[in-house]
Scaffold this motif. Structure first.
Motif, short mmCIF file in Angstrom:
data_model
loop_
_atom_site.label_atom_id
_atom_site.label_comp_id
_atom_site.label_asym_id
_atom_site.label_seq_id
_atom_site.Cartn_x
_atom_site.Cartn_y
_atom_site.Cartn_z
N ALA A 19 50.81 -12.28 -39.37
CA ALA A 19 51.91 -13.16 -38.96
C ALA A 19 51.45 -14.08 -37.83
O ALA A 19 51.71 -15.29 -37.87
CB ALA A 19 53.12 -12.33 -38.52
N ILE A 20 50.77 -13.52 -36.87
CA ILE A 20 50.28 -14.32 -35.74
C ILE A 20 49.29 -15.38 -36.23
O ILE A 20 49.34 -16.53 -35.81
CB ILE A 20 49.68 -13.42 -34.65
CG1 ILE A 20 50.79 -12.60 -33.99
CG2 ILE A 20 48.91 -14.24 -33.62
CD1 ILE A 20 50.30 -11.50 -33.08
N ASP A 21 48.38 -14.99 -37.14
CA ASP A 21 47.41 -15.94 -37.70
C ASP A 21 48.11 -17.09 -38.43
O ASP A 21 47.59 -18.20 -38.48
CB ASP A 21 46.44 -15.25 -38.65
CG ASP A 21 45.45 -14.35 -37.92
OD1 ASP A 21 45.33 -14.46 -36.67
OD2 ASP A 21 44.79 -13.53 -38.60
N ASP A 22 49.28 -16.80 -39.00
CA ASP A 22 50.05 -17.82 -39.72
C ASP A 22 51.02 -18.56 -38.80
O ASP A 22 51.92 -19.26 -39.27
CB ASP A 22 50.84 -17.18 -40.87
CG ASP A 22 49.93 -16.67 -41.98
OD1 ASP A 22 48.77 -17.13 -42.07
OD2 ASP A 22 50.39 -15.80 -42.76
N ASP A 23 50.87 -18.39 -37.48
CA ASP A 23 51.76 -18.99 -36.48
C ASP A 23 53.22 -18.61 -36.69
O ASP A 23 54.13 -19.42 -36.50
CB ASP A 23 51.61 -20.52 -36.46
CG ASP A 23 50.26 -20.96 -35.91
OD1 ASP A 23 49.75 -20.28 -35.01
OD2 ASP A 23 49.73 -21.98 -36.40
N GLU A 24 53.44 -17.37 -37.10
CA GLU A 24 54.79 -16.84 -37.29
C GLU A 24 55.01 -15.68 -36.34
O GLU A 24 54.05 -15.07 -35.84
CB GLU A 24 54.96 -16.35 -38.73
CG GLU A 24 54.80 -17.44 -39.77
CD GLU A 24 54.84 -16.89 -41.19
OE1 GLU A 24 54.98 -15.66 -41.37
OE2 GLU A 24 54.72 -17.69 -42.12
N SER A 25 56.25 -15.37 -36.12
CA SER A 25 56.58 -14.18 -35.34
C SER A 25 56.45 -12.96 -36.25
O SER A 25 56.92 -13.00 -37.40
CB SER A 25 58.01 -14.24 -34.81
OG SER A 25 58.14 -15.30 -33.90
#
Length: 103
Positions: free
Chosen positions: A34-40
């Protein structure tokens, strides 16, 4: 048609140290993706990591279902280490028994 159990329903899920490691690894991967995809990261993953790290054995029905599904995906991967397959499959069986008892 069966109804969805209330989210206040909780289950005690005892995990060995090795099983905790596999679950923690799978949840950490989910958070990292999620972090790698710029998501929470999904809230349930963060709450469950906290639960595991605090040595608590109590999961909500929602957490148990999500963990089951996420762990099943991990166990089905060709690249999953054999030892993780053993411990992950054991946790999957335990979660399936708990979730099947809901219905």
């Amino acid at each position: 048609m069966s109804s969805t159990p209330p989210e206040t329903e909780t289950y005690d899920v005892t995990l060995s140290r090795e099983e905790q490691w596999v679950v923690h690894h799978v949840l950490s991967e989910r958070v990292d993706e999620a972090i790698d995809d710029d998501e929470s990261p999904p809230t349930w993953t963060l709450e469950l990591v906290e639960t595991i790290e605090s040595d608590s054995e109590t999961l909500t029905g929602y957490q148990a279902r999500r963990l089951h599904d996420t762990l099943a995906e991990y166990v089905d991967r060709d690249a999953t280490p054999r030892q993780d397959l053993v411990h992950g499959s054991t946790v999957l069986t335990r979660l399936a028994e708990i979730l099947d008892a809901e219905h």
